[in-house]
Design a protein around this motif. Structure first.
Motif, PDB file in Angstrom:
ATOM      1  N   CYS A 158       0.844  -1.197   0.000  1.00  0.00           N
ATOM      2  CA  CYS A 158       0.000   0.000   0.000  1.00  0.00           C
ATOM      3  C   CYS A 158       0.882   1.251   0.000  1.00  0.00           C
ATOM      4  N   PHE A 159       1.952   1.195   0.797  1.00  0.00           N
ATOM      5  CA  PHE A 159       2.908   2.304   0.822  1.00  0.00           C
ATOM      6  C   PHE A 159       3.560   2.482  -0.554  1.00  0.00           C
ATOM      7  N   TYR A 160       3.901   1.354  -1.190  1.00  0.00           N
ATOM      8  CA  TYR A 160       4.553   1.435  -2.497  1.00  0.00           C
ATOM      9  C   TYR A 160       3.632   2.079  -3.525  1.00  0.00           C
ATOM     10  N   ALA A 161       2.366   1.691  -3.504  1.00  0.00           N
ATOM     11  CA  ALA A 161       1.411   2.262  -4.453  1.00  0.00           C
ATOM     12  C   ALA A 161       1.233   3.759  -4.218  1.00  0.00           C
ATOM     13  N   LEU A 162       1.240   4.172  -2.970  1.00  0.00           N
ATOM     14  CA  LEU A 162       0.964   5.567  -2.634  1.00  0.00           C
ATOM     15  C   LEU A 162       2.175   6.478  -2.855  1.00  0.00           C
TER      16      LEU A 162
END
Length: 437
Positions: A420-424
């Motif tokens: 989720c962090f990577y996507a954001l």
């Protein structure tokens, strides 16, 4: 001339789609076959032992990832695929030979692990071919992501059928159940590999020009110079561990009749465990099929962000509720859908398949976007980190052996939080000043 080129692209796409299915077929043999070895040895570390075959399959990526990327650059896509298929045949043949050591089960288990390791070389090479080729044929961006989504649909179909085949053959697993009981599946696997090698030998596939390099190409940097690629490598490591660990551990949970297990009668548990896991892969198929129609309209970052948030909610809720509530869910048994009663956590874990279905292609697309001539070597590095599919499920089942099944799902939950962090944030290319032509 344009018609010839278009026909060649269509043939290449169809071929890559077929290879996508083969990758899943070989990979998903490990978890259901692991149930046999888990029951054969038993003990306090039974789940860890059962997951060793899966670990060996993915461990091969750590050794073959970078060489596969270099092979792609030197011998091309078609020859790399042919070599991978040949290696896959011998990997399955080695697993087949492990069935002849029924009495000396330790020897048979070692031979099986060797076969799983060899098979891992195969799927690593095939993965190295399929992902960048479909992405490049599609011209990158949303279209490249769409082609990988469609290929992932066939990948999920094979993943759905594999545990059903194995489960139907072995039925209720006892200490007397051996690798001989799954020989028909291994026969099919070897036959498919042999046929695929022959057919692919006659199919003319031209390597895509985009990202193609030769001896005169100068590499001033490496893929590691791109921050979004480095963080993407970590994301793919945890993703494959999440994708494999959720259904793999679920099989052991439902077939475990002890207090911390699925809480189901023995006959019910052993009968539906594989089918429930197969339903997870079926939902991955559904998710990829739907995404194949919308991926050219929705960015990979948006799709990744939405699915990771939903997956976090599903995993956290499942861990909290556990088996406190029994629910009915439709399960595909190989012939039809049947309503079966399972703990509510099992239903929530299965629903995660809809979320994980799109993550691979989204991460690959985001991490390799803008790499240009570094794409081939980046693909090899990417494949090396697929070893997470062996290490994280092994860690998860170690936790399951020592702290219980529900707590073990903290491993995939942490992985989804990182994605989720990577996507954001992590997927943004902040190194656009690096020349890639």
């Amino acid at each position: 001339m344009s018609n010839t080129k278009q026909n060649g692209s269509i043939i290449a796409i169809i071929t890559m789609m077929f290879l996508y299915a083969m990758i899943s077929f070989v990979t998903n043999l490990a978890a259901p076959i692991g149930v046999i070895w888990k029951n054969a040895f038993g003990g306090a570390s039974a789940n860890t032992v059962g997951m060793l075959g899966n670990a060996m399959n993915f461990l091969a990526y750590a050794f073959m990832g970078i060489p596969a990327g270099k092979m792609l650059s030197r011998v091309g896509y078609k020859r790399t695929a042919l070599i991978g298929i040949a290696v896959g045949f011998f990997g399955v043949l080695t697993q087949f030979c492990s069935g002849f050591f029924v009495e000396a089960k330790t020897v048979g288990f070692v031979i099986y692990l060797l076969g799983a390791f060899i098979s891992g070389f195969c799927v690593c090479m095939l993965n190295t071919v399929t992902n960048p080729m479909l992405n490049l044929i599609g011209g990158g961006g949303n279209r490249g992501n769409q082609l990988n989504m469609i290929g992932g649909t066939l990948n999920s179909l094979a993943g759905t059928l594999t545990p059903l085949f194995v489960g139907a053959l072995i039925g209720q697993v006892t200490k007397e159940t051996s690798m001989l009981d799954v020989n028909p599946v291994l026969y099919i696997a070897m036959g498919v590999f042999a046929m695929a090698f022959i057919i692919l030998s006659f199919i003319p596939i031209e390597d895509p020009a985009i990202g193609k390099t030769d001896s005169s190409t100068v590499f001033e940097h490496s893929p590691w110079a791109f921050r979004h690629f480095v963080l993407g490598v970590i994301a793919i490591f945890v993703y494959v561990g999440v994708e494999v660990g959720i259904p793999g551990t679920l099989i052991y949970y439902l077939s475990d009749t002890k207090a911390d297990g699925g809480g189901l009668p023995i006959m019910t548990a052993t009968a539906i465990a594989g089918s429930v896991a197969a339903t997870y892969w079926l939902l991955m198929l559904v998710g990829r099929f739907i995404a194949g129609f919308i991926a050219d309209k929705i960015s990979s970052r948006t799709m990744m962000l939405c699915t990771t948030i939903i997956a976090i909610a599903l995993l956290a809720t499942a861990m909290i509720l556990g088996k406190s509530i029994a629910v009915s869910m439709p399960v595909f048994t190989g012939k039809a859908f049947e309503m079966v009663t399972v703990p509510i956590c099992a239903l929530l874990f299965v629903l995660c398949g809809l979320c994980t279905s799109v993550m691979w292609s989204c991460i690959f697309n985001l991490a390799t976007e803008g790499l240009g001539k570094y794409t081939a070597s980046a693909s090899g590095i990417f494949m090396m980190m697929v070893v997470g599919g062996g290490l994280l499920p092994l860690l998860q089942n170690f936790v399951a052996d020592n702290a219980g099944y529900m707590l073990s799902y903290i491993v995939p939950l942490a992985g989804v939080v990182y994605m989720c962090f990577y996507a954001l944030i992590g997927s943004r290319n902040v190194n656009k000043n690096i020349p890639v032509n």
